[in-house]
Design a protein around this motif. Structure first.
Motif, PDB file in Angstrom:
ATOM      1  N   ALA A   1     -66.045   3.725 120.216  1.00  0.00           N
ATOM      2  CA  ALA A   1     -65.334   3.581 119.216  1.00  0.00           C
ATOM      3  C   ALA A   1     -64.594   4.590 118.644  1.00  0.00           C
ATOM      4  O   ALA A   1     -63.350   4.813 118.181  1.00  0.00           O
ATOM      5  CB  ALA A   1     -65.648   2.434 118.289  1.00  0.00           C
ATOM      6  N   ILE A   2     -65.217   5.761 118.367  1.00  0.00           N
ATOM      7  CA  ILE A   2     -64.893   7.026 117.658  1.00  0.00           C
ATOM      8  C   ILE A   2     -63.682   7.707 118.694  1.00  0.00           C
ATOM      9  O   ILE A   2     -62.783   7.962 118.328  1.00  0.00           O
ATOM     10  CB  ILE A   2     -66.112   7.986 117.465  1.00  0.00           C
TER      11      ILE A   2
ATOM     12  N   ALA B   1     -68.612   9.529 112.405  1.00  0.00           N
ATOM     13  CA  ALA B   1     -68.805   8.174 112.209  1.00  0.00           C
ATOM     14  C   ALA B   1     -70.500   7.837 112.132  1.00  0.00           C
ATOM     15  O   ALA B   1     -70.895   8.426 113.346  1.00  0.00           O
ATOM     16  CB  ALA B   1     -67.965   7.362 112.829  1.00  0.00           C
TER      17      ALA B   1
ATOM     18  N   THR C   1     -72.816   5.649 113.909  1.00  0.00           N
ATOM     19  CA  THR C   1     -72.834   4.880 115.115  1.00  0.00           C
ATOM     20  C   THR C   1     -73.167   3.542 114.992  1.00  0.00           C
ATOM     21  O   THR C   1     -72.968   2.606 115.924  1.00  0.00           O
ATOM     22  CB  THR C   1     -73.473   5.504 116.301  1.00  0.00           C
TER      23      THR C   1
ATOM     24  N   VAL D   1     -68.001   7.477 107.646  1.00  0.00           N
ATOM     25  CA  VAL D   1     -66.528   7.883 108.534  1.00  0.00           C
ATOM     26  C   VAL D   1     -65.793   9.173 107.942  1.00  0.00           C
ATOM     27  O   VAL D   1     -65.577   9.088 106.424  1.00  0.00           O
ATOM     28  CB  VAL D   1     -65.364   6.882 108.380  1.00  0.00           C
TER      29      VAL D   1
ATOM     30  N   THR E   1     -60.636   5.393 118.779  1.00  0.00           N
ATOM     31  CA  THR E   1     -60.026   5.812 117.439  1.00  0.00           C
ATOM     32  C   THR E   1     -59.181   6.910 117.553  1.00  0.00           C
ATOM     33  O   THR E   1     -57.773   7.049 117.017  1.00  0.00           O
ATOM     34  CB  THR E   1     -60.858   5.552 116.145  1.00  0.00           C
TER      35      THR E   1
ATOM     36  N   LEU F   1     -60.149  -1.198 111.681  1.00  0.00           N
ATOM     37  CA  LEU F   1     -61.651  -1.153 112.147  1.00  0.00           C
ATOM     38  C   LEU F   1     -62.587  -1.739 110.872  1.00  0.00           C
ATOM     39  O   LEU F   1     -63.733  -2.238 111.485  1.00  0.00           O
ATOM     40  CB  LEU F   1     -62.177   0.329 112.153  1.00  0.00           C
ATOM     41  N   THR F   2     -62.403  -1.740 109.735  1.00  0.00           N
ATOM     42  CA  THR F   2     -63.153  -2.142 108.598  1.00  0.00           C
ATOM     43  C   THR F   2     -63.170  -3.702 108.484  1.00  0.00           C
ATOM     44  O   THR F   2     -64.096  -4.362 107.660  1.00  0.00           O
ATOM     45  CB  THR F   2     -63.156  -1.244 107.268  1.00  0.00           C
TER      46      THR F   2
ATOM     47  N   LEU G   1     -69.474   2.566 113.982  1.00  0.00           N
ATOM     48  CA  LEU G   1     -68.504   2.795 115.251  1.00  0.00           C
ATOM     49  C   LEU G   1     -69.008   3.486 115.967  1.00  0.00           C
ATOM     50  O   LEU G   1     -69.592   4.603 116.019  1.00  0.00           O
ATOM     51  CB  LEU G   1     -67.424   3.815 114.458  1.00  0.00           C
TER      52      LEU G   1
END
Length: 442
Positions: free
Chosen positions: A424-425, A415, A417, A398, A428, A279-280, A420
């Motif tokens: 996306a949260i 997270a 937003t 996060v 995940t 993700l990062t 994310l």
């Protein structure tokens, strides 16, 4: 009702490291904010009468000094005399913990009136915890007893986090039957005043210095910022937390932990680190861990707040098997736990020198370390994802949490937003489940 208590001693001294870590966080809040209050309900099994319950409460406060402590400004020399003014941060000079040798606790009696006593106790505990504590002038515990048919059936508590952490509540629950029956308990229980003195001893100072050397190496190694890509447009409120309950995920994590010879916590942490790397866009993942600091057997029976942050850094190689990531995470988390007791003022000085710590967090709040009430053959259906809350500002980008449920795997992911989005949260959380369930089935 009034419960009178008497302890073995009274006293005054500087705050220990765990108290100072929490105190600093409370200073960010407006006066009277209840954020760091902890509601808790305790059932009463058997048929104890009200005098027995009140006597047990008195013994509880007499036994554990943190439950009869106030935190207040004191003479500046309190901190300076103990460790020398050059070693004392401005937030701790003049702050003392003062333990009362005796006193009284007001206990409210509430009639269940047809409600389930344990459920009602939980509701009362939330009400008791909804108001901030007066740290200088009030006992750090509030209490009510739920009565049903003229007998006590449950006890509702509210504690301040300055006095207890989650593991301390487990200690109280373990001692409660013997407190209720009047049976003897071991006398050699460490107390916060003793811990503060130990932390200021040469041995304690050396331990703290070792921990901060570990922190320095991790801080210098970690990538900044957390996300390689620039932030986007945030939602309103900006910080969103979603939860997931999945018995299938719990079963998969349990099976993988046994297969790989690690804890289920390391399985979850490894999966989180792997997904966070994707993700990062970072090959190195850095997290802060919420560490209970009770791996030292001497501190396990202590009723106090010992929680401090640990730091965890892990290199993730593209295409690396999950088993390797999890085993590396297991080694890393054990090292992080060993280096999570330190002087908070010295840690802040280090951070000012090296740069900010990770803005990603991992917290496993489970007591058993597993899911003892998980169904033997949980359904293979995907877990349920649901909203938990949203806030305009949170001191984390996060934050991944393994919750205390014992019958299912409860995960929460909070997270920013702008980094994310809500979708996306959710994705995940679902990917953690899919990753581990698929791995278990291979």
């Amino acid at each position: 009702m009034t419960v009178e208590f008497t302890g073995a001693r009274s006293g005054e001294g500087p705050l220990n490291w765990g108290q100072r870590a929490i105190w600093r966080l409370t200073e960010w809040l407006p006066p009277g904010d209840p954020y760091f209050n902890m509601p808790w309900a305790l059932p009463l099994h058997g048929k104890p009468d009200l005098p027995a319950v009140l006597a047990a409460l008195g013994r509880l406060l007499g036994r554990h000094e943190s439950l009869r402590t106030n935190w207040l400004p004191g003479p500046e020399q309190v901190g300076a005399e103990q460790v020398g003014p050059e070693q004392v941060g401005p937030e701790q000079v003049g702050m003392v913990q003062r333990v009362a040798g005796q006193g009284r606790l007001t206990v409210e009696l509430v009639d269940a009136a047809g409600s389930r006593p344990r459920v009602l106790a939980g509701e009362i505990a939330a009400e008791l915890a909804a108001k901030g504590f007066d740290y200088a002038g009030e006992l750090p515990v509030r209490c009510a007893v739920v009565m049903d048919g003229g007998r006590p059936r449950a006890v509702a508590f509210a504690f301040t986090h300055m006095a207890v952490d989650g593991r301390a509540l487990d200690v109280i629950a373990g001692e409660w039957p013997r407190l209720l029956s009047g049976a003897p308990l071991p006398r050699d229980v460490p107390q916060p005043l003793d811990l503060a003195a130990e932390e200021r001893s040469p041995e304690g100072a050396a331990r703290g210095e070792r921990a901060l050397r570990y922190w320095r190496a991790a801080l210098e190694r970690m990538p900044r910022p957390l996300f390689a890509a620039p932030p986007g447009t945030p939602e309103e409120p900006r910080f969103v937390k979603l939860g997931m309950e999945s018995a299938a995920l719990g079963a998969a994590a349990t099976g993988l932990a046994a297969r790989w010879g690690v804890s289920t916590s390391s399985v979850l942490l490894g999966a989180y680190a792997l997904l966070l790397s994707r993700l990062t866009g970072r090959g190195t993942v850095a997290l802060q861990l919420i560490v209970g600091n009770r791996h030292d057997p001497r501190l396990a029976p202590m009723v106090a707040t010992l929680v401090q942050d640990g730091i965890f850094v892990l290199d993730v190689v593209p295409g690396q098997p999950l088993a390797e990531v999890v085993r590396a995470a297991n080694r890393g988390v054990l090292a992080a736990y060993r280096h999570a007791r330190y002087d908070p003022a010295a840690q802040r000085a280090l951070i000012e020198e090296t740069g900010p710590p990770p803005t990603a967090y991992f917290n496993d709040v489970r007591v058993a370390g597993g899911w003892p009430n998980l169904p033997p053959h949980p359904p293979a259906t995907p877990g349920r994802i649901f909203p938990v809350g949203a806030w305009p500002e949170v001191d984390a980008e996060v934050f991944f949490t393994a919750g205390p449920a014992t019958h299912t795997c409860r995960l929460d992911l909070l997270a920013d937003t702008s980094l994310l989005p809500r979708e996306a949260i959710e994705a995940t959380l679902r990917e953690v489940e899919t990753l581990l369930v698929s791995e278990e089935n291979t």
